[in-house]
Design a protein around this motif. Structure first.
Motif, short mmCIF file in Angstrom:
data_model
loop_
_atom_site.label_atom_id
_atom_site.label_comp_id
_atom_site.label_asym_id
_atom_site.label_seq_id
_atom_site.Cartn_x
_atom_site.Cartn_y
_atom_site.Cartn_z
N LEU A 244 43.26 94.81 11.77
CA LEU A 244 43.51 95.34 10.59
C LEU A 244 45.06 95.13 9.96
O LEU A 244 45.88 95.27 10.80
CB LEU A 244 43.28 96.89 10.78
N PRO B 271 38.72 88.64 4.18
CA PRO B 271 39.11 90.22 4.64
C PRO B 271 38.05 91.03 4.07
O PRO B 271 37.59 90.99 2.83
CB PRO B 271 40.46 90.52 4.43
N ARG B 272 37.75 91.98 4.84
CA ARG B 272 37.06 93.26 4.14
C ARG B 272 37.98 94.42 3.79
O ARG B 272 38.76 94.75 4.70
CB ARG B 272 35.74 93.77 5.02
N GLN C 286 42.71 96.15 5.47
CA GLN C 286 41.83 95.00 5.43
C GLN C 286 41.52 94.66 6.66
O GLN C 286 42.48 94.73 7.77
CB GLN C 286 42.57 93.89 4.63
N GLU C 287 40.09 94.53 6.91
CA GLU C 287 39.76 94.00 8.35
C GLU C 287 39.54 92.38 8.21
O GLU C 287 38.93 91.93 7.40
CB GLU C 287 38.34 94.67 8.36
N PHE C 288 40.30 91.86 9.59
CA PHE C 288 39.82 90.60 9.54
C PHE C 288 39.35 90.44 10.87
O PHE C 288 39.65 90.96 11.85
CB PHE C 288 41.28 89.63 9.61
#
Lengths: 725, 109
Positions: B46, B79-80, B65-67
């Motif tokens: 994150l 990324p989400r 952001q999530e990777f």
């Protein structure tokens, strides 16, 4: 202080996923040990944070690695590769041609289940779009599957459009997001229904060719083939009928609605065949007992996991195939009911229709279809009547105001016409909103009813002014006639209905505590229903006055033929009767609650931060915007309901007896209703046992018991059966 | 006042601990609102602004952001966006900050 810079450690692995802007100055330094060490120095329960960031903000953070909140976590934990449609086709994980009948049946049924789950409020990404085939029907080579995939997309698209247009949903009802998926927009509706029909005809041919012939030895394999063909045939036909019905709802003519009704009946006829053939479809492969998603060929529950918003990943539990058919049959029933609305003509009956329909807590699709059938794009009711004309009709029906009577001199008076036309135009928006409110889910309706009272208060004010102006005009033209409180009575009637509905819905939604019942029922019986009944009787007498005048004029015209008609049933008679019954039920409940309280059988909260007054004022807060009837404030209520003003003050036994009499009265009124409807029977179901219970209580039955009474709302939403344990 | 306190025996004992505490606090405070990269036990990373922490090293990142882990072949590109996210301390594997932020930080200390 020393910072261990272990940038190289696993930079190779890290960098890949990081976008450019993050990588530009991506001179990341590891501070893990240092950070953790520093954290340890903090005190227990101490938060280190910015001035602008507090515990309150922290509350709204999603918790990572919590399966309930962290949508990204699931995708990371499964041990299989999550493939999208193109990849799955390339890897030959799924086939796009040569699908067997059981495979097709299984895919279709799972899609149906997904569709239903979506209609029940889950996102498309977690339901219909877990089916990889609908991601790109162009790639499918199997004609049946391709037609079906397009069909289901069209169904979704039209349903979504309808629900969006009707705007009677909230986030708990419906997820309209399409996540950028194409909803088969490049193919026309007609083309899709055509494709479905072709597949259907092909299958029917197969069904016929495998049909058993008389005297023939039946080959079990042929029989199975026959059954499976029939199964797929029914499913494809069902899809086509559902789609065609939805398409006809988008047409403007009312005839299209009856067409939809016919199509729905045909679809309903297919349901038994679908139900009996569910077992032919392939089932999901893996073991779902370990909490894993069921995996079906062509479905990947996690394919859209990354598209989900960072809020709670509401688990889309797809409904079971066994429940699918019963859901469809209920949906079809609801849609068929919706179609009935075009047979109602009067605005009041339309309002009642909406209320009644809403009472079954229908699904968002049927609610939306009802809305869009009522007011079509051109802002006309059922596409043909102007809302203004509907309102004039409703006024005529309810109070027969002289201004709308062709026999009255006001009818052709320009000024009078202007007055009434502008009033009716102003009515149209609040009434449209009122009808729209009845399309919302039950819980949201209450809130919205509270707000619309403001609009009706404004309308009330205008109605009274227009009444006065019209009366002034009429006095000059026909001094013997009156135009007093005609429009005002009508608006007041709706006002009261909304207020009553608002209060009663609190019982249905289980908002009130037991110790609050007494003032709610008091407000209803002593105040709102009393007002409603006087409003209704004023409307009734206004009608009679108008009828008399018409009659007199007719008699003048013809040779005085004594047209002694039999006493006609008053148009508002039923409503007056029902109001009396409701009032008695409320009064009975009010007295019951007072008496139970006297006997110490109502648990009261220890008021600390609030008081009964605070609660009371909160319960009736929306009524403050209403001028007529004026809100009853807590102090007034306390004065009006004070038992000490009676001499001698009644004891609990007296009140039980009085309550019993009220229930008895309600029962008498209802038993005299000709052609009783379901509502009458429901109230009777409450009134009868309550008469007996109140008599027992009056006689001192179980006076000593400390057990609290129970209120059973199962027979009627608003009135409980009182149970003494 | 401070001098008075130091004469007090009990205060004297606490004093070195106090300074370690304030040093740690200072260090962490300096990182507030800086970009931070946290790797979690399940391999995801994150990236977001450091907003809040506590003794158990639970960290709250803003605009996170999530990777996904880089081994995941196809969905790693994008990324989400998560927004406000809390990472429980026991799921924190490693923490990184941008070096420039750190340098100015050490200077400050």
């Amino acid at each position: 202080m020393v910072m261990k810079s272990s940038v190289e450690e696993d930079e190779g692995g890290w960098g890949l996923g990081i976008p450019e802007k993050m990588r530009n100055n991506a001179d990341w330094v590891d501070i893990t040990q240092d950070f953790k060490g520093a954290c340890k120095e903090l005190k227990l329960g101490e938060l280190l944070h910015d001035k602008l960031f507090g515990l309150f903000e922290a509350m709204s953070a999603i918790e990572m690695m919590d399966p309930k909140m962290d949508a990204g976590m699931i995708g990371n934990q499964v041990n299989r590769k999550v493939l999208n449609f193109e990849q799955a086709v390339k890897d030959e994980a799924i086939r796009v041609k040569d699908l067997s009948l059981p495979e097709l049946i299984g895919i279709v049924d799972t899609c149906f289940c997904c569709l239903i789950t979506w209609l029940e409020g889950h996102s498309l990404a977690q339901t219909v779009f877990t089916c990889l085939y609908v991601h790109n029907p162009e790639l499918i080579l199997d004609p049946a599957l391709k037609a079906f995939a397009l069909g289901i997309l069209k169904v979704c698209d039209i349903a979504r459009e309808k629900v969006n247009k009707a705007a009677v949903f909230e986030e708990e009802d419906f997820q309209a997001m399409t996540y950028g998926f194409k909803m088969a927009n490049n193919v026309t509706d007609l083309r899709v229904t055509g494709m479905l029909k072709d597949v259907e005809d092909e299958l029917q041919r197969k069904v016929k060719s495998t049909r058993s012939r008389q005297g023939e030895q039946r080959d079990p394999e042929v029989e199975l083939d026959h059954q499976q063909c029939l199964a797929l045939f029914s499913r494809i036909k069902f899809t086509r009928l559902l789609l065609t019905a939805l398409i006809s709802f988008t047409k403007k003519e009312t005839s299209a609605v009856s067409e939809a009704q016919k199509l729905m009946s045909q679809a309903a006829d297919l349901l038994p065949a679908i139900h009996s053939t569910i077992q032919y479809g392939i089932q999901s492969q893996n073991d779902t007992t370990k909490g894993d998603h069921p995996i079906m060929m062509g479905f990947e529950p996690l394919v859209n996991q990354r598209l989900l918003p960072p809020t709670f990943p509401r688990y889309a539990k797809i409904i079971k195939r066994e429940e699918m058919v019963s859901y469809f049959s209920k949906l079809i029933e609801r849609i068929k009911t919706v179609c009935e609305v075009i047979n109602t003509t009067n605005l009041h009956s339309i309002l009642d229709f909406f209320c009644e329909f809403s009472e079954q807590s229908p699904c968002v699709l049927s609610r939306s279809l009802l809305q869009t059938t009522f007011l079509i794009d051109n802002k006309k009711v059922f596409g043909t009547h102007l809302m203004q004309d509907m309102i004039k009709d409703a006024l005529r029906y309810f109070v027969s105001p002289p201004v709308l009577s062709p026999k009255c001199s006001l009818y052709n008076n320009h000024q009078a016409k202007d007055y009434i036309d502008s009033f009716v135009t102003h009515c149209s928006r609040p009434f449209c909103s009122l009808i729209q409110i009845h399309g919302h889910n039950r819980a949201r309706q209450r809130d919205k009813l509270g707000h619309i009272l403001e609009e009706f208060a404004t309308l009330q004010d205008e109605a009274e002014k227009v009444d006065a102006a019209l009366h002034g005009l009429l006095m000059k033209l026909e001094p013997q006639r009156q135009h007093l409180a005609c429009l005002g009575t009508w608006v007041l009637y709706h006002n009261l209905r909304i207020m009553i509905h608002y209060l009663l819905s609190g019982f249905e939604l289980e908002l009130y505590s037991m110790h609050e019942y007494y003032y709610i029922y008091w407000y209803l019986s002593e105040f709102l229903y009393a007002w409603l009944m006087s409003t209704l009787s004023r409307a009734d007498s206004s009608q009679m006055a108008e009828e008399r005048i018409v009659e007199e004029q007719q008699q003048k015209g013809r040779s005085s033929k004594k047209s002694k008609k039999k006493k006609k049933a008053r148009p508002l008679g039923k409503e007056i009767t029902m109001s009396q019954a409701y009032q008695n039920m409320c009064a009975g409940m009010y007295k019951t609650m007072i008496a139970l309280d006297m006997d110490g059988k109502v648990r009261k909260p220890q008021f600390e931060l609030d008081s009964e007054q605070v609660r009371y004022e909160h319960r009736f807060a929306p009524f403050n915007s209403v001028v007529t009837p004026p809100p009853v404030h807590y102090i007034q209520f306390k004065e009006m309901s004070d038992l000490k003003k009676y001499n001698p003050p009644p004891r609990s036994a007296d009140l039980y007896t009085a309550a019993s009499k009220h229930f008895q009265q309600a029962k008498l009124i209802l038993e005299n209703v000709s052609s009783p409807d379901a509502e009458v029977n429901r109230i009777l179901k409450v009134a009868k046992p309550n008469i007996v219970v109140m008599k027992l209580l009056a006689g001192g039955h179980k006076k000593e018991t400390k057990a609290l009474p129970e209120f059973d709302f199962s027979a009627h939403k608003y009135f409980p059966i009182v149970k003494i344990i | 006042m401070a001098a008075d306190n130091e004469e007090n025996g009990t205060e004297m004992q606490i004093e070195p601990e106090e300074s370690a505490y304030s040093l740690a606090r200072h260090k962490l405070e300096h990182l507030l609102n800086k970009s931070m990269r946290i790797r979690m036990t399940d391999g995801r990373t994150l990236v977001g602004l450091f907003l809040c922490t506590d003794r158990d090293c639970n960290v709250i990142l803003g605009s996170a952001q999530e990777f996904l882990k880089s081994t995941d072949s196809f969905s790693q590109a994008e990324p989400r966006v998560l927004g406000l996210a809390m990472i429980p301390g026991h799921h924190v594997v490693s923490i990184q900050v941008e070096s420039e932020n750190l340098q100015s930080g050490t200077h400050g200390l």
